[in-house]
Design an enzyme around this catalytic site. Structure first.
Site, mmCIF file in Angstrom:
data_model
loop_
_atom_site.group_PDB
_atom_site.id
_atom_site.type_symbol
_atom_site.label_atom_id
_atom_site.label_comp_id
_atom_site.label_asym_id
_atom_site.label_seq_id
_atom_site.Cartn_x
_atom_site.Cartn_y
_atom_site.Cartn_z
ATOM 1 N N HIS A 1 -8.484 1.076 -3.970
ATOM 2 C CA HIS A 1 -9.460 0.897 -2.891
ATOM 3 C C HIS A 1 -10.121 2.234 -2.597
ATOM 4 C CE1 HIS A 1 -9.994 -0.227 1.668
ATOM 5 N NE2 HIS A 1 -11.153 -0.060 1.049
ATOM 6 N N MET B 1 -9.081 8.150 -0.069
ATOM 7 C CA MET B 1 -9.898 8.543 1.076
ATOM 8 C C MET B 1 -10.420 9.957 0.884
ATOM 9 S SD MET B 1 -7.475 7.160 4.189
ATOM 10 C CE MET B 1 -6.598 5.600 4.065
ATOM 11 N N MET C 1 -12.250 4.415 -0.509
ATOM 12 C CA MET C 1 -12.870 4.643 0.803
ATOM 13 C C MET C 1 -13.530 6.011 0.748
ATOM 14 S SD MET C 1 -9.954 3.037 3.304
ATOM 15 C CE MET C 1 -8.585 3.215 2.164
ATOM 16 N N ASP D 1 -6.676 -6.216 4.583
ATOM 17 C CA ASP D 1 -6.002 -4.916 4.589
ATOM 18 C C ASP D 1 -6.039 -4.332 5.992
ATOM 19 O OD1 ASP D 1 -5.056 -2.361 4.211
ATOM 20 O OD2 ASP D 1 -6.577 -1.760 2.756
ATOM 21 N N MET E 1 -11.510 -5.507 5.714
ATOM 22 C CA MET E 1 -10.672 -4.599 6.488
ATOM 23 C C MET E 1 -10.363 -5.250 7.839
ATOM 24 S SD MET E 1 -9.996 -2.044 4.598
ATOM 25 C CE MET E 1 -9.095 -1.166 5.897
ATOM 26 N N HIS F 1 -1.217 -1.352 -4.189
ATOM 27 C CA HIS F 1 -2.478 -0.994 -3.538
ATOM 28 C C HIS F 1 -2.528 0.515 -3.330
ATOM 29 C CE1 HIS F 1 -6.056 -2.089 -1.170
ATOM 30 N NE2 HIS F 1 -5.747 -1.036 -0.436
ATOM 31 N N SER G 1 0.837 -1.202 0.000
ATOM 32 C CA SER G 1 0.000 0.000 0.000
ATOM 33 C C SER G 1 0.864 1.241 0.000
ATOM 34 C CB SER G 1 -0.913 0.019 1.224
ATOM 35 O OG SER G 1 -1.557 1.267 1.327
ATOM 36 N N ASP H 1 -4.858 3.540 -1.775
ATOM 37 C CA ASP H 1 -5.968 3.897 -0.897
ATOM 38 C C ASP H 1 -6.462 5.302 -1.208
ATOM 39 O OD1 ASP H 1 -6.227 1.597 0.899
ATOM 40 O OD2 ASP H 1 -4.204 2.109 1.535
#
Length: 218
Positions: A66, A37, A68, A175, A137, A33, A8, A35
């Site tokens: 991913h 957000m 979020m 994760d 998660m 990966h 990540s 993330d």
């Protein structure tokens, strides 16, 4: 199913992100990966499609993106254009999960759904035909460097049993808090894909860490 390591970049050095991505790719990462957000669904703001596009230019390794974020539907096309390979949305954020997953597939990406630690597995029972991966998660999302929640081992086992009993070939990704010291136990519970941020990027030798992780999940 091949077991995979997905570093990540949330824990990478963003001042030299391209170099960091190339370093873990050269060290044997199976995915990168990313993330995303939004400061609403999770208490942090990170990156968007422009960074995904930059990561795509830095490596040919598949991008495991991913989301979020709230209202993920509005950004599916942007992340497809940026070069995402897998696009994961949270079951907790949308009203029409099946439709969202279908749009992701229609845009040429692999659809995946994520569940927070307290979200029951029952919420994905009727979208199993629509996903290539389920992300559990193992920490509460929003920040890197958190410790693995031990109760999630039972959840991983339950999901593995569910998929096996229904004869679904769907990858289970985990994760949060994945490090060399616990990855073997998490693999034994039934996980296939392992996201690790600080567990890789905060170690002195990415190659050695990824190689050790791969040997423990083989």
């Amino acid at each position: 199913m091949k077991k995979a390591i997905s570093p990540s970049i949330l824990s990478a050095d963003f001042s030299r992100l391209g170099d960091e991505i190339r370093a873990v790719a050269a060290a044997g990462a199976d995915y990168i990966h990313i993330d995303v957000m939004d400061g609403h669904f999770v208490p942090n703001i990170t990156i968007g499609p422009l960074i995904v596009e930059a990561a795509r230019r830095a490596t040919d390794v598949p991008l495991d993106v991913h989301l979020m974020i709230e209202n993920a539907d509005a950004y599916i096309d942007a992340f497809a254009r940026a070069g995402s390979t897998i696009l994961t949305v949270h079951a907790e954020t949308g009203y029409h999960l099946q439709r969202t997953l279908q749009v992701i597939r229609d845009r040429g990406m692999k659809p995946a759904v994520a569940l927070n630690p307290a979200t029951p597995l029952s919420v994905i029972e009727y979208v199993l035909d629509d996903v290539d991966m389920i992300l559990l998660m193992t920490v509460n999302p929003g920040f890197g460097g958190q410790k693995f929640i031990p109760a999630m081992l039972h959840k991983i086992r339950r999901l593995r049993d569910m998929l096996d009993s229904l004869d679904y070939d769907i990858a289970i990704e985990v994760d949060g808090g994945i490090v060399v010291d616990n990855i073997k136990e998490v693999r034994a519970a039934g996980a296939d894909m392992f996201v690790s941020g600080s567990g890789i990027f905060k170690t002195p030798d990415y190659g050695q860490t990824i190689s050790q992780m791969k040997s423990l999940i083989a």
